[in-house]
Scaffold this active site. Sequence first.
Site, mmCIF file in Angstrom:
data_model
loop_
_atom_site.group_PDB
_atom_site.id
_atom_site.type_symbol
_atom_site.label_atom_id
_atom_site.label_comp_id
_atom_site.label_asym_id
_atom_site.label_seq_id
_atom_site.Cartn_x
_atom_site.Cartn_y
_atom_site.Cartn_z
ATOM 1 N N HIS A 174 0.816 -1.210 0.000
ATOM 2 C CA HIS A 174 0.000 0.000 0.000
ATOM 3 C C HIS A 174 0.850 1.261 0.000
ATOM 4 C CE1 HIS A 174 -3.028 -2.815 2.058
ATOM 5 N NE2 HIS A 174 -3.287 -2.758 0.763
ATOM 6 N N HIS A 175 2.002 1.197 0.669
ATOM 7 C CA HIS A 175 2.828 2.398 0.811
ATOM 8 C C HIS A 175 4.239 2.237 0.257
ATOM 9 C CE1 HIS A 175 -0.251 2.721 4.052
ATOM 10 N NE2 HIS A 175 -0.258 3.988 3.677
ATOM 11 N N GLN A 209 0.582 -8.241 5.214
ATOM 12 C CA GLN A 209 0.929 -9.293 6.173
ATOM 13 C C GLN A 209 -0.119 -10.393 6.231
ATOM 14 O OE1 GLN A 209 2.129 -7.799 10.035
ATOM 15 N NE2 GLN A 209 1.643 -9.744 11.031
ATOM 16 N N HIS A 233 5.260 -2.331 11.115
ATOM 17 C CA HIS A 233 5.025 -1.724 9.806
ATOM 18 C C HIS A 233 5.505 -0.281 9.828
ATOM 19 C CE1 HIS A 233 2.311 -4.825 7.929
ATOM 20 N NE2 HIS A 233 2.489 -5.277 9.153
ATOM 21 N N CYS A 240 4.995 1.891 7.745
ATOM 22 C CA CYS A 240 3.940 2.816 7.297
ATOM 23 C C CYS A 240 3.032 3.225 8.457
ATOM 24 C CB CYS A 240 3.140 2.217 6.136
ATOM 25 S SG CYS A 240 2.231 0.727 6.547
#
Length: 217
Positions: free
Chosen positions: A107-108, A146, A174, A176
């Site tokens: 996502h990031h 994950q 994470h 992020c």
Amino acid sequence: MTSILDARERINGTLDAEVDKCEGSTTPASVDRPRIERAVREILLAVGENPDREGLRETPARVARMYAELFGGLHQDPRRHLRKFFTEPCDEVVLVRDISFNSMCEHHMLPFMGVAHVAYLPGERVIGLSKLARVVEEVARRPQVQERMTEQIANLLVEELHAKGVGVVIEAVHTCMTIRGVRKPGSVCVTSAMKGCFRTKSSTRAELMTLIYGERR
Ligand SMILES: [Zn+2]
């Protein structure tokens, strides 16, 4: 008898040695490094940097080599490790605990890192313990979340080993979540995938959790 291998040193030591050995020659042909270089140069320009100043001149090429390494798992099939099983009567849980990994949040595009605990109750097929670490490594080295990573590892073991049960627990930090967004350093994300008897038999699942966490918490 229950086998536990504290994996951190033994297995990752071996993996690191192998990565070192082939560094520079393992870049998969299917990662388009010149294209990454052009994209990184664009990002530098877009954030207002000068990609031609001395400190940044080599950065696009460096990042391209790094992405080829971090996403190398996209071009590898982790199943091949699980096909080198041997047949051994074993009716107890096999657990490899604390397999460290690094992955990339899709996502990031920021790293998440932590440990995986991988357990199975064999049917007839038993696998070398280091193979479990190799599977984790290759599943991690691709754009990931994950939750999916946990499921993928568990399903690979179910499908290839025909195990009576598989349990995978992953704990990860994470970046992020720690360096941007809600900024919660220290938060750990825990996911699990329980298959077969680890799902249906609470006593087997409890035994696994004691093996993973018993002495530590
Ligand atoms: Zn993320």
